[in-house]
Design a protein around this motif. Structure first.
Motif, short mmCIF file in Angstrom:
data_model
loop_
_atom_site.label_atom_id
_atom_site.label_comp_id
_atom_site.label_asym_id
_atom_site.label_seq_id
_atom_site.Cartn_x
_atom_site.Cartn_y
_atom_site.Cartn_z
N ILE A 1 9.73 1.57 -11.09
CA ILE A 1 8.83 2.73 -11.17
C ILE A 1 7.54 2.44 -10.39
N TYR A 2 6.89 1.33 -10.70
CA TYR A 2 5.58 1.08 -10.09
C TYR A 2 5.72 0.66 -8.62
N GLY A 3 6.83 0.03 -8.30
CA GLY A 3 7.08 -0.29 -6.89
C GLY A 3 7.19 0.97 -6.06
N LYS A 4 7.86 1.96 -6.61
CA LYS A 4 8.05 3.20 -5.84
C LYS A 4 6.77 3.98 -5.69
N ILE A 5 5.89 3.88 -6.66
CA ILE A 5 4.59 4.55 -6.52
C ILE A 5 3.86 3.96 -5.30
N GLY A 6 3.87 2.63 -5.21
CA GLY A 6 3.23 1.99 -4.06
C GLY A 6 3.90 2.36 -2.75
N LEU A 7 5.24 2.33 -2.75
CA LEU A 7 5.95 2.62 -1.50
C LEU A 7 5.77 4.08 -1.09
N THR A 8 5.62 4.96 -2.06
CA THR A 8 5.37 6.37 -1.71
C THR A 8 4.05 6.48 -0.95
N GLY A 9 3.03 5.76 -1.42
CA GLY A 9 1.75 5.74 -0.69
C GLY A 9 1.91 5.12 0.68
N LEU A 10 2.68 4.03 0.74
CA LEU A 10 2.88 3.33 2.01
C LEU A 10 3.57 4.24 3.04
N LYS B 1 -1.42 3.51 6.98
CA LYS B 1 -1.45 4.24 8.25
C LYS B 1 -1.81 3.27 9.38
N ALA B 2 -2.71 2.36 9.08
CA ALA B 2 -3.12 1.38 10.11
C ALA B 2 -2.12 0.24 10.21
N SER B 3 -1.53 -0.18 9.09
CA SER B 3 -0.55 -1.29 9.11
C SER B 3 0.35 -1.20 7.89
N ALA B 4 1.64 -0.96 8.14
CA ALA B 4 2.59 -0.91 7.02
C ALA B 4 2.68 -2.27 6.34
N GLY B 5 2.42 -3.34 7.09
CA GLY B 5 2.46 -4.68 6.50
C GLY B 5 1.41 -4.85 5.42
N VAL B 6 0.22 -4.27 5.66
CA VAL B 6 -0.83 -4.32 4.63
C VAL B 6 -0.35 -3.60 3.38
N GLY B 7 0.24 -2.41 3.56
CA GLY B 7 0.73 -1.65 2.41
C GLY B 7 1.78 -2.43 1.64
N MET B 8 2.61 -3.15 2.38
CA MET B 8 3.69 -3.91 1.73
C MET B 8 3.10 -5.02 0.86
N ILE B 9 2.09 -5.72 1.38
CA ILE B 9 1.49 -6.84 0.63
C ILE B 9 0.86 -6.31 -0.67
N ILE B 10 0.12 -5.21 -0.55
CA ILE B 10 -0.56 -4.68 -1.74
C ILE B 10 0.44 -4.12 -2.74
N SER B 11 1.42 -3.36 -2.24
CA SER B 11 2.31 -2.68 -3.20
C SER B 11 3.22 -3.67 -3.92
N VAL B 12 3.67 -4.71 -3.23
CA VAL B 12 4.54 -5.67 -3.92
C VAL B 12 3.71 -6.51 -4.91
N ASN B 13 2.50 -6.84 -4.52
CA ASN B 13 1.61 -7.54 -5.47
C ASN B 13 1.49 -6.71 -6.76
N ALA B 14 1.34 -5.40 -6.59
CA ALA B 14 1.16 -4.52 -7.75
C ALA B 14 2.43 -4.40 -8.60
N PHE C 1 11.85 11.25 -0.89
CA PHE C 1 11.41 12.39 -0.08
C PHE C 1 10.38 11.96 0.96
N VAL C 2 9.39 11.20 0.50
CA VAL C 2 8.31 10.81 1.42
C VAL C 2 8.85 9.87 2.50
N ALA C 3 9.72 8.93 2.12
CA ALA C 3 10.26 7.99 3.11
C ALA C 3 11.11 8.73 4.14
N GLU C 4 11.95 9.66 3.68
CA GLU C 4 12.80 10.39 4.64
C GLU C 4 11.95 11.32 5.51
N THR C 5 10.90 11.88 4.92
CA THR C 5 10.02 12.78 5.69
C THR C 5 9.25 12.00 6.75
#
Ligand SMILES: Cc1cc2nc3c(=O)[nH]c(=O)nc-3n(C[C@H](O)[C@H](O)[C@H](O)COP(=O)(O)OP(=O)(O)OC[C@H]3O[C@@H](n4cnc5c(N)ncnc54)[C@H](O)[C@@H]3O)c2cc1C
Length: 380
Positions: free
Chosen positions: A236-245, A78-91, A322-326
């Protein structure tokens, strides 16, 4: 039904929100303008344990599950999509090694990226394709001590950080896709300039060039020819992270729209209280955010409790879509509430729009994920 978050899930959500509010939000504008992530942010996330939430304690993880992971990613992104990207791709890299790695590989690679000291990448996409493993042109050929890697990977997140990279490449003798783990910045590894993408700034994105990169035989992940299995786990696990992002983008867009509806005045009254269509916009944003939230949180729960990996793959794919389109829908509504101000770089909603619009394209395009999900549904 409700999500009674455990004490641990609540604590992780709260810690992520506090870090996002106090440490990320004040520098988010700068991250957006410079497209660079301050090292103090990455270090702070590492200190908080944000890189290892769902992974086993024996490798240094929090063992707190994927629902906690989604709750944290929502707040941080919510504060920075870039932060979410770094964490989710690491995961993503962590998950592949967690599933396919030998115990030696796990001990060598998981702890350093779980604690955020070395950031992982996952490299599949190439200039020719990001969707079709049969069209891969990056090759591994057998060498006396292992393999030689040659080719170009495109749009690779985290490629500018030191750390491991999981690479899916084509075996030159069999033509099959195989996964390996390499160390970034080894001999023969080089990078393009960072891509100047529309959003998720600070989450560095590069092309990566491999020129006769030597891969020791023990760095093979899983079986020769098993690259597609690695890719499925990554997806699978990438999409879990991106759904949160992207849930974080939905929430950011909602909050910005609500704030503007309350603050913008028209003849002494806020537009939110005065105009019917602004009220309807607020209701639309609330309905859409709730729907996205239930999808995302359910996916986190499903990842912690699944019995059938195929059903989890379907849920991860469709929830991400769904989450990305929403998030895009809510950003569009929120921009409408802002009038022309929403089109200005100075206004946060214009940045959120750039972040949200990435969602349906990345880690599998929305149409391909729907087709994949439909295939699983149709086969029961
Ligand atoms: C911010 C960001 C971060 C990224 N990070 C990474 C990363 O870390 N690692 C990585 O490997 N990649 C990464 N990518 C790449 C991304 O995952 C791919 O770009 C994406 O999967 C789509 O691939 P493509 O762009 O090559 O599209 P293509 O595969 O070229 O598809 C183009 C169009 O054709 C359609 N299409 C393709 N094949 C079919 C088919 N069989 N049937 C029907 N339609 C089809 C697609 O839906 C799309 O509309 C990242 C991208 C971005 C924007």
């Amino acid at each position: 039904m409700n999500f009674d978050f455990s004490k641990e899930e609540q604590l992780i959500q709260k810690a992520a929100k506090e870090f996002a509010d106090k440490r990320i939000a004040p520098v988010a504008g700068n991250i957006h303008r410079t497209n660079a992530m301050p090292a103090e942010i990455v270090d702070g996330l590492a200190d908080l344990g944000m890189f290892g939430i769902p992974f086993l304690e024996k490798y240094g993880g929090g063992e707190a599950g994927y629902l906690s992971y989604i709750l944290a990613l929502e707040q941080l992104s919510k504060a920075s999509a870039g932060v979410g990207m770094i964490i989710s791709v690491n995961a993503v890299g962590l998950a592949v090694i967690n599933v396919f790695g030998t115990e030696e590989q796990k001990l060598a690679y998981l702890p350093q990226s779980i604690d955020g000291k070395k950031i992982m990448s996952f490299a599949f996409t190439e200039p020719g394709t990001g969707s079709d493993p049969k069209q891969l042109t990056t090759t591994v050929s057998r060498d006396k001590d292992g393999y030689l890697l040659n080719g170009t990977k495109r749009f690779i997140s985290n490629a500018g950080y030191k750390g491991p990279m999981v690479v899916v490449a084509k075996e030159s003798d069999t033509g099959k896709a195989t996964a390996f783990v390499i160390d970034k910045f080894c001999d023969g590894y080089s990078l393009s300039a960072p891509w100047e993408k529309i959003g998720a700034h600070g989450g560095g994105l590069y092309d990566v060039y491999f020129k006769d990169v030597k891969i020791p035989a023990e760095n093979l992940l899983g079986q020769n020819g098993g690259g597609l299995s690695a890719l499925k786990i990554a997806m699978i696990y990438g999409k879990i992270g991106l759904t949160g992002l992207f849930l974080g983008q939905a929430l950011a867009a909602f909050e910005e729209g609500l704030r503007y509806a309350n603050e913008k005045m028209h003849r002494g009254e806020s537009i939110g209280h005065k105009f019917e269509h602004i009220k309807i916009s607020v209701a639309d944003m609330a309905m859409k955010y709730d729907a996205a939230k239930w999808h995302a949180y359910h996916l986190g729960w499903a990842a912690d409790n699944y019995k059938d990996p195929l059903q989890l793959a379907k849920e991860a794919a469709l929830s991400k879509v769904f989450v990305a389109e929403t998030a895009i829908d809510i950003a569009r509504i929120s921009m409408g509430i802002h009038g022309s101000y929403g089109l200005m770089e100075d206004y946060k909603i214009s940045q959120i729009w750039g972040d949200a619009i990435i969602g349906p394209q990345v880690e599998g395009t929305a149409p391909l994920l729907k087709i994949m999900g439909a295939g699983i549904i149709l086969n029961g």
